[in-house]
Design an enzyme around this catalytic site. Structure first.
Site, PDB file in Angstrom:
ATOM      1  N   GLU A  12     -10.032   6.230   2.175  1.00 57.47           N
ATOM      2  CA  GLU A  12     -10.352   5.603   3.472  1.00 57.47           C
ATOM      3  C   GLU A  12     -10.392   6.789   4.518  1.00 57.47           C
ATOM      4  OE1 GLU A  12      -8.744   2.021   6.330  1.00 57.47           O
ATOM      5  OE2 GLU A  12      -7.535   2.457   4.479  1.00 57.47           O
ATOM      6  N   GLU A  57       0.713  -1.242  -0.021  1.00 55.26           N
ATOM      7  CA  GLU A  57      -0.144   0.012   0.037  1.00 55.26           C
ATOM      8  C   GLU A  57       0.766   1.323  -0.001  1.00 55.26           C
ATOM      9  OE1 GLU A  57      -2.976  -0.451   3.417  1.00 55.26           O
ATOM     10  OE2 GLU A  57      -2.712  -2.476   3.023  1.00 55.26           O
TER      11      GLU A  57
END
Length: 402
Positions: free
Chosen positions: A316, A206
């Site tokens: 997010e 990520e």
């Protein structure tokens, strides 16, 4: 009566002793972690935001503490880069000129010498802000968006697009903002996920930017990386807080603050991220704005030692719901996707890398957006200069998101 006073005195003494002992133990634990994390530096640079960037000799960096990397020979550069005509060659934000080099705040006060890597120093106050020292720098197991259910997990809310396939990398231009984060233990981010496996066996790589007050101690947007090979259970961490990611670049500090961020209806800034699997070594390389930063060795992973099966791009946030109401924490610009360019957040020039190390347009994109009255995601408007792209974000709590 005397016995009563004596009993009270002894009880107070016992409580005080317990507190002191507990405090001493905590301090000793923190000192142990700081010694483990902070490697001897050739020189150090004080950033205007208060960070200290240590220029650590490349062969002494934290990554090489990993048991699987005990005799690791550092790969100084990738054997090859993805081929083909990348849609990310021109910048629609700047009259089709090449993008400007990424700048971080610490660059104002110096740079690291050759053969060193910049490591953001971890300090005592970082641990003091943490709620769990043992798991400091780790994500919860709720972090990854789940396409199968089409929804986010408890406490984590997403506005994401995704694609399934056999993938060996991805490239994307991610819009950089400085969103409001209401509570220190919440965060807001935009990132890409490279994923293989499932459940407790999931592997991820990520990369993106985030605002995370409790973790960093401020509200600055910062570059971050993350990895796990067992579904966020025991392996992996943010940035360099555990061994694993091998850095080769002496100019970019993982975890460092950016100097600029986009402004509503004004200047727009992006970071260009490329993660791909080196065809020769099998390592997963990270490139930021055309600079090779370093790599995750293939030996760290199980499923990703072969290829990725899922790639996700998007935003997010964490909502702790402690007051029974939705957080005001913003995603991206804090504006909904339908506001479009210059107002909403975007991810553009999305590409994948295939088994022949060639850029490809992504396949059909799926959507994860469970809290659409709080944060949403919308396909791009057909502007060919932005390639495959979408908009996402939102304000959090509002009359339709109580």
């Amino acid at each position: 009566m005397i016995n009563g006073y004596l009993a009270s005195f002894l009880l107070a003494l016992l409580v005080t002793s317990t507190i002191v002992t507990s405090s001493d133990h905590l301090d000793a634990e923190i000192r142990w972690h700081l010694k483990r994390l902070n490697k001897p530096a050739l020189t150090s640079i004080k950033s205007p935001d208060g960070d200290i960037i240590d220029c650590v000799p490349i062969t002494k960096q934290p990554a090489l503490d990993h048991p699987l990397l005990k005799n690791h020979s550092i790969q100084m550069r990738p054997s090859s880069r993805p081929k083909g005509t990348s849609t990310g060659n021109k910048d629609p934000l700047n009259n089709k000129k090449e993008p400007k080099a990424i700048t971080q705040l610490w660059h104002l006060n110096g740079k690291c010498p050759e053969n060193t890597v910049p490591i953001r120093r971890t300090r005592k106050e970082d641990f003091q802000r943490a709620t769990d020292i043992e798991n400091y720098g780790k994500k919860s197991q709720n972090s990854i968006p789940k396409p199968q259910s089409g929804s986010s997990t408890i406490g984590h809310e997403h506005a994401v697009m995704y694609s399934y396939g056999d993938y060996y990398g991805t490239k994307a231009w991610i819009n950089l903002w400085k969103p409001l984060v209401e509570k220190p233990n919440e965060f807001s981010l935009a990132q890409l996920w490279v994923v293989a496996g499932s459940g407790s066996d999931i592997n991820t790589i990520e990369v993106g930017w985030q605002v995370y007050p409790r973790f960093y101690g401020d509200n600055n947007p910062r570059l971050f990386i993350y990895w796990t090979s067992d579904g966020y259970q025991r392996t992996g961490c943010y940035n360099h807080l555990c061994s694993g990611f091998v850095q080769t670049n002496n100019d970019i500090a993982i975890g460092g603050s950016f100097r600029v961020a986009s402004n509503y209806k004004d200047a727009q800034y992006v970071i260009i991220l490329l993660v791909w699997k080196d065809p020769t070594s099998g390592n997963w390389w990270l490139d930021i704005n055309g600079k090779d930063i370093g790599y995750w060795p293939a030996s760290l992973f199980t499923h990703l030692s072969d290829k990725a099966r899922l790639i996700e791009w998007g935003g997010e946030i964490v909502d702790d719901r402690s007051r029974g109401q939705h957080t005001y924490t913003q995603m991206g610009s804090g504006h909904f996707a339908e506001e479009g360019f210059g107002k909403s957040s975007f991810i553009m020039h999305i590409e994948t890398v295939d088994g022949s190390n060639t850029y490809r347009e992504p396949g059909t994109l799926g959507v994860i957006s469970a809290y659409q009255n709080c944060y949403n995601v919308k396909y791009g408007d057909g502007d060919s200069s932005m390639g495959t792209h979408f908009y996402f974000g939102g304000p959090g709590r509002n009359p339709n998101c109580p």
